[in-house]
Motif scaffolding. Structure first.
Motif, PDB file in Angstrom:
ATOM      1  N   MET A   1      54.883 -21.573 -64.300  1.00 59.38           N
ATOM      2  CA  MET A   1      53.824 -22.523 -64.022  1.00 59.38           C
ATOM      3  C   MET A   1      53.625 -22.509 -62.515  1.00 59.38           C
ATOM      4  SD  MET A   1      51.852 -25.171 -65.188  1.00 59.38           S
ATOM      5  CE  MET A   1      52.549 -25.535 -66.767  1.00 59.38           C
ATOM      6  N   ASP A   2      52.386 -22.337 -62.105  1.00 56.75           N
ATOM      7  CA  ASP A   2      52.133 -22.420 -60.666  1.00 56.75           C
ATOM      8  C   ASP A   2      51.196 -23.581 -60.361  1.00 56.75           C
ATOM      9  OD1 ASP A   2      49.403 -21.543 -60.794  1.00 56.75           O
ATOM     10  OD2 ASP A   2      49.980 -19.469 -60.495  1.00 56.75           O
ATOM     11  N   VAL A   3      51.241 -24.027 -59.122  1.00 61.94           N
ATOM     12  CA  VAL A   3      50.469 -25.175 -58.674  1.00 61.94           C
ATOM     13  C   VAL A   3      49.689 -24.788 -57.424  1.00 61.94           C
ATOM     14  CG1 VAL A   3      50.564 -27.581 -57.910  1.00 61.94           C
ATOM     15  CG2 VAL A   3      52.292 -26.714 -59.514  1.00 61.94           C
ATOM     16  N   HIS A   4      48.403 -25.075 -57.457  1.00 57.58           N
ATOM     17  CA  HIS A   4      47.527 -24.862 -56.301  1.00 57.58           C
ATOM     18  C   HIS A   4      47.085 -26.225 -55.791  1.00 57.58           C
ATOM     19  CE1 HIS A   4      46.740 -20.561 -57.426  1.00 57.58           C
ATOM     20  NE2 HIS A   4      47.029 -21.055 -58.615  1.00 57.58           N
ATOM     21  N   ARG A   5      47.107 -26.395 -54.481  1.00 58.77           N
ATOM     22  CA  ARG A   5      46.607 -27.633 -53.862  1.00 58.77           C
ATOM     23  C   ARG A   5      45.384 -27.268 -53.026  1.00 58.77           C
ATOM     24  NH1 ARG A   5      52.038 -28.422 -54.030  1.00 58.77           N
ATOM     25  NH2 ARG A   5      52.676 -30.430 -54.894  1.00 58.77           N
ATOM     26  N   MET A   6      44.243 -27.812 -53.388  1.00 57.18           N
ATOM     27  CA  MET A   6      42.987 -27.490 -52.718  1.00 57.18           C
ATOM     28  C   MET A   6      42.516 -28.721 -51.941  1.00 57.18           C
ATOM     29  SD  MET A   6      42.900 -24.538 -54.187  1.00 57.18           S
ATOM     30  CE  MET A   6      41.325 -23.751 -54.187  1.00 57.18           C
ATOM     31  N   GLU A   7      42.491 -28.635 -50.643  1.00 60.48           N
ATOM     32  CA  GLU A   7      42.009 -29.737 -49.806  1.00 60.48           C
ATOM     33  C   GLU A   7      40.564 -30.068 -50.144  1.00 60.48           C
ATOM     34  OE1 GLU A   7      43.469 -31.736 -47.464  1.00 60.48           O
ATOM     35  OE2 GLU A   7      45.359 -30.822 -48.110  1.00 60.48           O
ATOM     36  N   GLY A   8      40.266 -31.346 -50.271  1.00 63.54           N
ATOM     37  CA  GLY A   8      38.892 -31.767 -50.523  1.00 63.54           C
ATOM     38  C   GLY A   8      38.452 -31.704 -51.965  1.00 63.54           C
ATOM     39  N   GLY A   9      39.382 -31.456 -52.889  1.00 63.01           N
ATOM     40  CA  GLY A   9      39.027 -31.388 -54.300  1.00 63.01           C
ATOM     41  C   GLY A   9      38.637 -29.986 -54.729  1.00 63.01           C
ATOM     42  N   VAL A  10      38.369 -29.846 -56.004  1.00 66.24           N
ATOM     43  CA  VAL A  10      38.026 -28.551 -56.583  1.00 66.24           C
ATOM     44  C   VAL A  10      37.158 -28.806 -57.812  1.00 66.24           C
ATOM     45  CG1 VAL A  10      40.108 -28.456 -58.032  1.00 66.24           C
ATOM     46  CG2 VAL A  10      38.995 -26.338 -57.357  1.00 66.24           C
ATOM     47  N   SER A  11      36.253 -27.888 -58.108  1.00 66.51           N
ATOM     48  CA  SER A  11      35.414 -28.054 -59.297  1.00 66.51           C
ATOM     49  C   SER A  11      35.982 -27.237 -60.459  1.00 66.51           C
ATOM     50  CB  SER A  11      33.974 -27.627 -59.018  1.00 66.51           C
ATOM     51  OG  SER A  11      33.858 -26.223 -59.027  1.00 66.51           O
ATOM     52  N   ALA A  12      35.884 -27.796 -61.647  1.00 63.16           N
ATOM     53  CA  ALA A  12      36.334 -27.098 -62.840  1.00 63.16           C
ATOM     54  C   ALA A  12      35.570 -25.786 -63.022  1.00 63.16           C
ATOM     55  CB  ALA A  12      36.178 -27.992 -64.065  1.00 63.16           C
ATOM     56  N   THR A  13      34.316 -25.762 -62.610  1.00 60.78           N
ATOM     57  CA  THR A  13      33.501 -24.544 -62.712  1.00 60.78           C
ATOM     58  C   THR A  13      34.080 -23.431 -61.846  1.00 60.78           C
ATOM     59  OG1 THR A  13      31.527 -25.854 -63.153  1.00 60.78           O
ATOM     60  CG2 THR A  13      31.184 -23.599 -62.389  1.00 60.78           C
ATOM     61  N   ASP A  14      34.475 -23.761 -60.616  1.00 59.58           N
ATOM     62  CA  ASP A  14      35.070 -22.763 -59.723  1.00 59.58           C
ATOM     63  C   ASP A  14      36.414 -22.271 -60.253  1.00 59.58           C
ATOM     64  OD1 ASP A  14      32.910 -22.867 -57.997  1.00 59.58           O
ATOM     65  OD2 ASP A  14      33.899 -24.210 -56.565  1.00 59.58           O
ATOM     66  N   VAL A  15      37.192 -23.183 -60.811  1.00 61.39           N
ATOM     67  CA  VAL A  15      38.490 -22.792 -61.364  1.00 61.39           C
ATOM     68  C   VAL A  15      38.293 -21.880 -62.567  1.00 61.39           C
ATOM     69  CG1 VAL A  15      40.646 -23.609 -62.396  1.00 61.39           C
ATOM     70  CG2 VAL A  15      39.613 -24.867 -60.483  1.00 61.39           C
ATOM     71  N   ALA A  16      37.327 -22.171 -63.412  1.00 60.43           N
ATOM     72  CA  ALA A  16      37.036 -21.310 -64.566  1.00 60.43           C
ATOM     73  C   ALA A  16      36.653 -19.906 -64.114  1.00 60.43           C
ATOM     74  CB  ALA A  16      35.921 -21.922 -65.411  1.00 60.43           C
ATOM     75  N   LYS A  17      35.889 -19.810 -63.055  1.00 59.86           N
ATOM     76  CA  LYS A  17      35.498 -18.500 -62.517  1.00 59.86           C
ATOM     77  C   LYS A  17      36.731 -17.736 -62.024  1.00 59.86           C
ATOM     78  CE  LYS A  17      32.570 -16.418 -58.985  1.00 59.86           C
ATOM     79  NZ  LYS A  17      31.641 -16.668 -57.878  1.00 59.86           N
ATOM     80  N   ALA A  18      37.621 -18.426 -61.309  1.00 57.64           N
ATOM     81  CA  ALA A  18      38.844 -17.783 -60.821  1.00 57.64           C
ATOM     82  C   ALA A  18      39.722 -17.352 -61.992  1.00 57.64           C
ATOM     83  CB  ALA A  18      39.595 -18.734 -59.890  1.00 57.64           C
ATOM     84  N   HIS A  19      39.807 -18.178 -63.019  1.00 58.47           N
ATOM     85  CA  HIS A  19      40.610 -17.837 -64.194  1.00 58.47           C
ATOM     86  C   HIS A  19      40.060 -16.584 -64.883  1.00 58.47           C
ATOM     87  CE1 HIS A  19      43.297 -18.391 -67.556  1.00 58.47           C
ATOM     88  NE2 HIS A  19      42.273 -18.375 -68.394  1.00 58.47           N
ATOM     89  N   ARG A  20      38.758 -16.489 -64.996  1.00 57.54           N
ATOM     90  CA  ARG A  20      38.160 -15.278 -65.590  1.00 57.54           C
ATOM     91  C   ARG A  20      38.508 -14.044 -64.762  1.00 57.54           C
ATOM     92  NH1 ARG A  20      33.942 -18.913 -66.457  1.00 57.54           N
ATOM     93  NH2 ARG A  20      32.769 -18.122 -64.665  1.00 57.54           N
ATOM     94  N   ALA A  21      38.554 -14.186 -63.450  1.00 56.72           N
ATOM     95  CA  ALA A  21      38.940 -13.064 -62.580  1.00 56.72           C
ATOM     96  C   ALA A  21      40.407 -12.693 -62.819  1.00 56.72           C
ATOM     97  CB  ALA A  21      38.692 -13.415 -61.119  1.00 56.72           C
ATOM     98  N   ASP A  22      41.271 -13.702 -63.013  1.00 54.64           N
ATOM     99  CA  ASP A  22      42.671 -13.416 -63.350  1.00 54.64           C
ATOM    100  C   ASP A  22      42.757 -12.624 -64.646  1.00 54.64           C
ATOM    101  OD1 ASP A  22      43.913 -14.749 -61.182  1.00 54.64           O
ATOM    102  OD2 ASP A  22      43.879 -16.671 -62.241  1.00 54.64           O
ATOM    103  N   LEU A  23      42.016 -13.048 -65.653  1.00 55.91           N
ATOM    104  CA  LEU A  23      42.049 -12.374 -66.949  1.00 55.91           C
ATOM    105  C   LEU A  23      41.580 -10.926 -66.842  1.00 55.91           C
ATOM    106  CD1 LEU A  23      40.667 -15.172 -69.319  1.00 55.91           C
ATOM    107  CD2 LEU A  23      43.062 -14.598 -68.808  1.00 55.91           C
TER     108      LEU A  23
END
Length: 79
Positions: A1-23
């Protein structure tokens, strides 16, 4: 399990895009990003990954989108 800390918040849309890139990147390293959770307001992302080792999992993140984790925890599943 990894944890990312993003200053200023993060959007679920941006995280979904990053996850697709991981896949799209993971297979060449024998890694499997299984699930993720997002706290948009606090800017926290938690990724559940099955990988040969922590560095291999981080390599996928680094190559896929450049957002490496701030913390990594080895966990085992129990029910």
């Amino acid at each position: 399990m990894d944890v990312h800390r993003m200053e200023g918040g993060v959007s679920a849309t941006d995280v979904a895009k990053a996850h697709r890139a991981d896949l799209a990147t993971q297979d060449q390293y024998g890694v499997r990003y299984q699930r993720y959770w997002v706290d948009e307001h606090e800017g926290r992302v938690f990724c559940l990954v099955d990988a040969p080792g922590a560095e291999t999992g981080m390599r996928v993140h680094r190559e896929a989108h450049g957002l490496v984790a701030d913390e990594i925890y080895e966990v085992t599943e129990h029910s």
